[in-house]
Motif scaffolding. Sequence first.
Motif, short mmCIF file in Angstrom:
data_model
loop_
_atom_site.label_atom_id
_atom_site.label_comp_id
_atom_site.label_asym_id
_atom_site.label_seq_id
_atom_site.Cartn_x
_atom_site.Cartn_y
_atom_site.Cartn_z
N ARG A 65 0.80 -1.22 0.00
CA ARG A 65 0.00 0.00 0.00
C ARG A 65 0.83 1.27 0.00
NH1 ARG A 65 -4.93 -0.36 3.47
NH2 ARG A 65 -3.76 0.80 5.01
N GLY A 66 1.97 1.27 0.69
CA GLY A 66 2.83 2.45 0.73
C GLY A 66 3.74 2.44 1.93
N GLY A 67 4.75 3.27 1.90
CA GLY A 67 5.70 3.35 2.99
C GLY A 67 5.11 3.91 4.27
N SER A 97 4.47 -0.05 -5.16
CA SER A 97 3.42 0.64 -4.41
C SER A 97 2.98 1.89 -5.17
CB SER A 97 3.92 1.05 -3.02
OG SER A 97 4.62 2.26 -3.06
N PRO A 98 1.87 2.50 -4.74
CA PRO A 98 1.43 3.75 -5.36
C PRO A 98 2.31 4.96 -4.99
CG PRO A 98 -0.41 2.64 -4.29
CD PRO A 98 0.83 1.94 -3.86
N ASP A 99 3.25 4.79 -4.07
CA ASP A 99 4.11 5.90 -3.67
C ASP A 99 4.94 6.40 -4.84
OD1 ASP A 99 3.21 5.65 -1.08
OD2 ASP A 99 5.06 4.80 -0.28
N LEU A 143 -3.12 9.91 0.20
CA LEU A 143 -2.73 9.27 -1.06
C LEU A 143 -2.18 10.29 -2.05
CD1 LEU A 143 -5.66 6.73 -1.55
CD2 LEU A 143 -3.33 6.25 -0.78
N GLY A 144 -2.80 11.46 -2.10
CA GLY A 144 -2.32 12.52 -2.98
C GLY A 144 -0.91 12.96 -2.61
N LYS A 145 -0.65 13.07 -1.31
CA LYS A 145 0.69 13.46 -0.85
C LYS A 145 1.72 12.42 -1.30
CE LYS A 145 3.51 13.72 3.28
NZ LYS A 145 3.57 13.53 4.73
N TYR A 146 1.49 11.15 -1.00
CA TYR A 146 2.49 10.11 -1.26
C TYR A 146 2.64 9.75 -2.74
CZ TYR A 146 3.38 9.49 3.66
OH TYR A 146 3.77 9.71 4.95
N SER A 147 1.62 10.07 -3.53
CA SER A 147 1.72 9.82 -4.98
C SER A 147 2.06 11.11 -5.74
CB SER A 147 0.41 9.25 -5.51
OG SER A 147 -0.62 10.22 -5.47
N VAL A 148 2.30 12.18 -5.03
CA VAL A 148 2.56 13.50 -5.60
C VAL A 148 1.42 13.90 -6.55
CG1 VAL A 148 4.31 14.98 -6.68
CG2 VAL A 148 5.03 13.00 -5.39
N GLY A 149 0.21 13.73 -6.05
CA GLY A 149 -0.98 14.18 -6.77
C GLY A 149 -1.49 13.27 -7.87
N LYS A 150 -0.86 12.12 -8.08
CA LYS A 150 -1.29 11.24 -9.17
C LYS A 150 -2.40 10.28 -8.76
CE LYS A 150 3.00 11.44 -11.71
NZ LYS A 150 4.15 10.72 -12.22
N ASN A 151 -2.63 10.11 -7.46
CA ASN A 151 -3.64 9.17 -7.00
C ASN A 151 -4.26 9.69 -5.71
OD1 ASN A 151 -5.13 6.88 -6.21
ND2 ASN A 151 -3.37 6.05 -5.13
#
Length: 194
Positions: A65-67, A97-99, A143-151
């Motif tokens: 899921r992410g870090g 991950s989505p990160d 999710l927006g933060k960790y994907s830099v706005g892509k998800n």
Amino acid sequence: MKRIIAILLVSFSFLGNAQVADVPENIAPLLIGEKIPNVKLVGLNGKAEDTNLLFSKKTVVVVYRGGWCPYCNAQLSDMQAIESDIVGLGYQIVAISPDAPEFLKETEGKDKLAYKLFSDSEGQFSKAVGIAFSTPVKYADMLGKYSVGKNTTWLPVPTVYVVNENQEIEFLYINPDYSKRLKGDLLLSVLKSL
């Protein structure tokens, strides 16, 4: 004509998995015997790589899921503890991950990981293998933060695939309960039996 029909069937089966389930229990993952589709993943260096090339040798694919997820970090550390055994059996480990890449770098450093981490921020991989699901709105900012706005709307159900050099799935572990993860000793037993 038969070739055209075969191409259409392959296209429709790929498109059938390229979706986002409403809840984790309703995902439709690719199963043992199926082939991982070719999509692009982004490495720590920001460069995109095709999964056909990335999985051109036997691979343990860990989708997390992410870090930011403590269960994911524990699983990544567990994989690191057995990495030399996995490599000794002829496999590589690839974690996805989505990160975004910058957050993958944090995870790599924090968990002291020696194996490859890749970003699937846009969800091409998770959707193509049928493990993406819609998240509650309360996760959007994180999710927006960790994907830099892509998800801002989906997560993968944590999954472990073991694929051969032809990208065919030989083993799968998946559980909609994100707190339940495949333990390293069980994975090693599976790899030894394949």
